[in-house]
Write an enzyme that holds these catalytic residues in place. Structure first.
Site, PDB file in Angstrom:
ATOM      1  N   LEU A 142       6.918  -1.153 -13.541  1.00 24.05           N
ATOM      2  CA  LEU A 142       6.228  -1.410 -14.809  1.00 24.05           C
ATOM      3  C   LEU A 142       6.669  -2.763 -15.367  1.00 24.05           C
ATOM      4  CD1 LEU A 142       6.321   2.075 -16.643  1.00 24.05           C
ATOM      5  CD2 LEU A 142       4.379   0.986 -15.496  1.00 24.05           C
TER       6      LEU A 142
ATOM      7  N   CYS B 289       1.435  -6.704   1.469  1.00 21.80           N
ATOM      8  CA  CYS B 289       0.868  -5.347   1.434  1.00 21.80           C
ATOM      9  C   CYS B 289      -0.078  -5.073   0.279  1.00 21.80           C
ATOM     10  CB  CYS B 289       1.999  -4.320   1.417  1.00 21.80           C
ATOM     11  SG  CYS B 289       2.881  -4.254   2.966  1.00 21.80           S
TER      12      CYS B 289
ATOM     13  N   LYS C  48       8.397 -12.484  -4.235  1.00 19.64           N
ATOM     14  CA  LYS C  48       9.433 -11.692  -4.904  1.00 19.64           C
ATOM     15  C   LYS C  48      10.779 -12.252  -4.448  1.00 19.64           C
ATOM     16  CE  LYS C  48      10.528  -7.645  -2.943  1.00 19.64           C
ATOM     17  NZ  LYS C  48      10.387  -6.271  -2.422  1.00 19.64           N
TER      18      LYS C  48
HETATM   19  C1  UDX Z   1       5.369  -3.041  -0.988  1.00 20.81           C
HETATM   20  C2  UDX Z   1       5.707  -1.564  -1.208  1.00 20.81           C
HETATM   21  O1  UDX Z   1       6.629  -1.454  -2.305  1.00 20.81           O
HETATM   22  C3  UDX Z   1       6.287  -0.950   0.058  1.00 20.81           C
HETATM   23  O2  UDX Z   1       6.497   0.437  -0.138  1.00 20.81           O
HETATM   24  C4  UDX Z   1       5.281  -1.158   1.193  1.00 20.81           C
HETATM   25  O3  UDX Z   1       5.802  -0.649   2.407  1.00 20.81           O
HETATM   26  C5  UDX Z   1       4.963  -2.638   1.362  1.00 20.81           C
HETATM   27  O4  UDX Z   1       4.484  -3.171   0.109  1.00 20.81           O
HETATM   28  P1  UDX Z   1       6.735  -5.342  -0.901  1.00 20.81           P
HETATM   29  O5  UDX Z   1       5.392  -5.990  -0.796  1.00 20.81           O
HETATM   30  O6  UDX Z   1       7.809  -5.751   0.039  1.00 20.81           O
HETATM   31  O7  UDX Z   1       6.586  -3.746  -0.735  1.00 20.81           O
HETATM   32  O8  UDX Z   1       7.306  -5.623  -2.374  1.00 20.81           O
HETATM   33  P2  UDX Z   1       7.318  -4.886  -3.795  1.00 20.81           P
HETATM   34  O9  UDX Z   1       8.711  -4.853  -4.264  1.00 20.81           O
HETATM   35  O10 UDX Z   1       6.595  -3.616  -3.782  1.00 20.81           O
HETATM   36  O11 UDX Z   1       6.514  -5.938  -4.706  1.00 20.81           O
HETATM   37  C6  UDX Z   1       5.173  -6.288  -4.453  1.00 20.81           C
HETATM   38  C7  UDX Z   1       4.669  -7.230  -5.527  1.00 20.81           C
HETATM   39  O12 UDX Z   1       4.561  -6.570  -6.788  1.00 20.81           O
HETATM   40  C8  UDX Z   1       5.561  -8.445  -5.777  1.00 20.81           C
HETATM   41  O13 UDX Z   1       4.769  -9.590  -5.965  1.00 20.81           O
HETATM   42  C9  UDX Z   1       6.309  -8.090  -7.044  1.00 20.81           C
HETATM   43  O14 UDX Z   1       6.753  -9.205  -7.785  1.00 20.81           O
HETATM   44  C10 UDX Z   1       5.237  -7.316  -7.799  1.00 20.81           C
HETATM   45  N1  UDX Z   1       5.796  -6.400  -8.803  1.00 20.81           N
HETATM   46  C11 UDX Z   1       6.525  -5.320  -8.419  1.00 20.81           C
HETATM   47  C12 UDX Z   1       5.550  -6.626 -10.161  1.00 20.81           C
HETATM   48  O15 UDX Z   1       4.883  -7.607 -10.542  1.00 20.81           O
HETATM   49  N2  UDX Z   1       6.043  -5.738 -11.069  1.00 20.81           N
HETATM   50  C13 UDX Z   1       6.769  -4.645 -10.719  1.00 20.81           C
HETATM   51  O16 UDX Z   1       7.171  -3.874 -11.605  1.00 20.81           O
HETATM   52  C14 UDX Z   1       7.023  -4.430  -9.342  1.00 20.81           C
END
Ligand code: UDX
Length: 442
Positions: free
Chosen positions: A253, A263, A324
């Site tokens: 969140l 992904c 990230k």
């Molecule tokens: C994701 C899934 O979490 C994982 O279970 C799946 O197997 C692959 O895709 P990943 O892409 O490695 O993993 O990173 P994740 O930590 O999920 O973040 C994805 C994106 O969402 C990033 O750009 C991150 O900055 C963004 N994000 C995440 C937010 O903007 N806010 C959040 O609260 C969480």
């Protein structure tokens, strides 16, 4: 067990290393011979914490080796895990399954005794069943079973996620396949990990659905963030209030510049495409894709606003470009459209990213790159935080502000306390979902 893992990308390599760590005899294959020789030398061709050390340990222990020949690796194994990439198809954004089809063509002739083929790549529902039919067509006498076993690991914490899964989803249809997967994951069942045993299509869809749901949470919080800015609320307080409801929970969140990575963007689009193919409208997923695009562009407006004038010739320090922290991955990073727009408007970018420079240079060839955030910020008119690396969280804010020409900041990950920014001397501050009057700032 003797395990072949086909594909040495994030999922394949992490799975190969971790399966070796839990005691299997693993051969990881990739068509790219230069990648295989790099891996044989003990080097991981991308950044993932702990992976290189673990890989070297497993190679030394002779539980892990690398090769280019999938057919031979299949012959030598009981279980063959397909973990090749399924990138987005350009036109309709469905998954491109050409690598997986190629893998199956190489696996089929190697089925010289009973094998279990496990599909770990993210695929649309129905693919695993289709792959089984392809193997049967290619080798009618082959003795094999197929299983769908999606992987949920995150980049940056991939080893931890593999070794401590929230759940292991196993889609099988026969007792033989079921027994093989039980043996493969015995280590986890001994540790009381949750298993979801289901059919092929449910396992396949579980992955797309999980990513779709998480992406939807982020899109929702990002839309709320804009509303917070407009009505004078604070998204962090709103998110905390939401997250304390046990039905909602606090994770995923965090408002920011939009989700990126290999992904979420690809899988939400693939969910829409799968719906279209099956004539089931996936309206929420469609809205998530659209909303995320809008969030990224909205960041450009926020930056222009805090910059207080034309970006032409403005020197801007950029903290982070990877999608990230703890990864060097730039795939679908929000930094790409945001910074490209700033460059088009004539901004001069001075970028710091602990791991992103190598891949980032291809996207921003004219930017200047720095290792030290203070050096990047010196003499600039604006800092933009795009990735929440730990390095940026612990900076001396007054020193940073003092070294700038104009101390302004667009903290698009909300890593700093707005009050601390004001005290440090930042005259203009923009954060996501935090109305300026909350921080007593103009
Ligand atoms: C994701 C899934 O979490 C994982 O279970 C799946 O197997 C692959 O895709 P990943 O892409 O490695 O993993 O990173 P994740 O930590 O999920 O973040 C994805 C994106 O969402 C990033 O750009 C991150 O900055 C963004 N994000 C995440 C937010 O903007 N806010 C959040 O609260 C969480």
């Amino acid at each position: 067990m003797k395990v072949a893992v086909v594909g040495a990308g994030y999922v394949g390599l992490v799975s190969a290393v971790c399966l070796a760590k839990i005691g299997h005899d693993v051969l990881c294959v990739d068509r790219d011979s230069s990648k295989v020789s790099t891996l044989r030398n003990g080097t991981v061709p991308f950044f993932e914490p702990q992976l290189e050390n673990l890989l070297q340990d497993e190679v030394k222990a002779k539980r892990l080796a690398f090769d280019t020949d999938t057919t031979e690796a299949t012959r030598a194994s009981n279980v063959v895990i397909i973990a090749v990439g399924t990138p987005s198809n350009g036109e309709d954004a469905s998954h491109n399954l050409s690598f997986i089809d190629m893998a199956v063509e190489d696996i089929a002739p190697g089925i010289n005794s009973f094998k279990v083929i496990v599909v770990k790549s993210t695929v649309p529902a129905g693919t695993t069943r289709r792959l089984a039919a392809s193997v049967r067509r290619l080798e009618p006498a082959a003795d094999f079973e197929i299983a769908s076993n999606p992987e949920f690991l995150r980049e940056g914490s991939a080893i931890f996620d593999f070794m401590n899964p929230d759940r292991i989803v196993i889609g099988t249809e026969t007792p033989r396949a079921h027994a093989a997967l039980d043996e493969l994951y015995h280590y986890f069942s001994e540790r009381n990990c949750a298993f979801v045993r289901t059919g092929l299509e449910s396992a396949e869809l579980a992955k797309l659905a999980s990513n779709g749901m998480l992406a939807a949470r982020i899109a929702f919080i990002n839309e709320l963030a804009e509303l917070c800015e407009t009505v004078g609320a604070n998204i962090q307080d709103v998110a905390r209030s939401m997250g304390l409801d046990e039905r909602i929970g606090p994770r995923f969140l965090n408002a920011g510049p939009g989700f990126g990575g290999s992904c979420f963007p690809k899988d939400t689009k693939a969910l829409v495409a799968l719906g279209k193919e099956n004539k089931v409208p996936m309206r929420l997923a469609e809205a998530v894709v659209e909303s995320n695009e809008r969030t990224k562009l909205r960041m450009v407006q926020k930056i222009e606003l805090v910059a207080g004038g034309s970006l032409g010739g403005m020197r801007i320090a950029v903290f982070g470009v990877t999608f990230k922290p703890d990864t060097d991955d730039m795939r679908d990073a929000p930094s790409i459209p945001i910074l490209s727009r700033l460059l088009e408007n004539g901004a001069i970018l001075r970028i710091v990213d602990p791991q992103g420079q190598k891949k980032g240079k291809a996207h921003f060839p004219n930017a200047l790159w720095f290792d030290d955030p203070y050096a990047a910020a010196a003499g600039t008119d604006l800092i933009i935080v795009l990735t929440e690396w730990t390095l940026f969280r612990t900076l001396d804010l007054p020193a940073l502000a003092q070294s700038m020409n104009e101390p302004r900041i667009a903290d698009l990950r909300n890593i700093y306390n707005p009050e601390a920014l004001r005290k440090a001397g930042f005259a203009a501050v923009s954060q996501v979902g935090i109305a300026n009057r909350d921080a007593g700032l103009q």
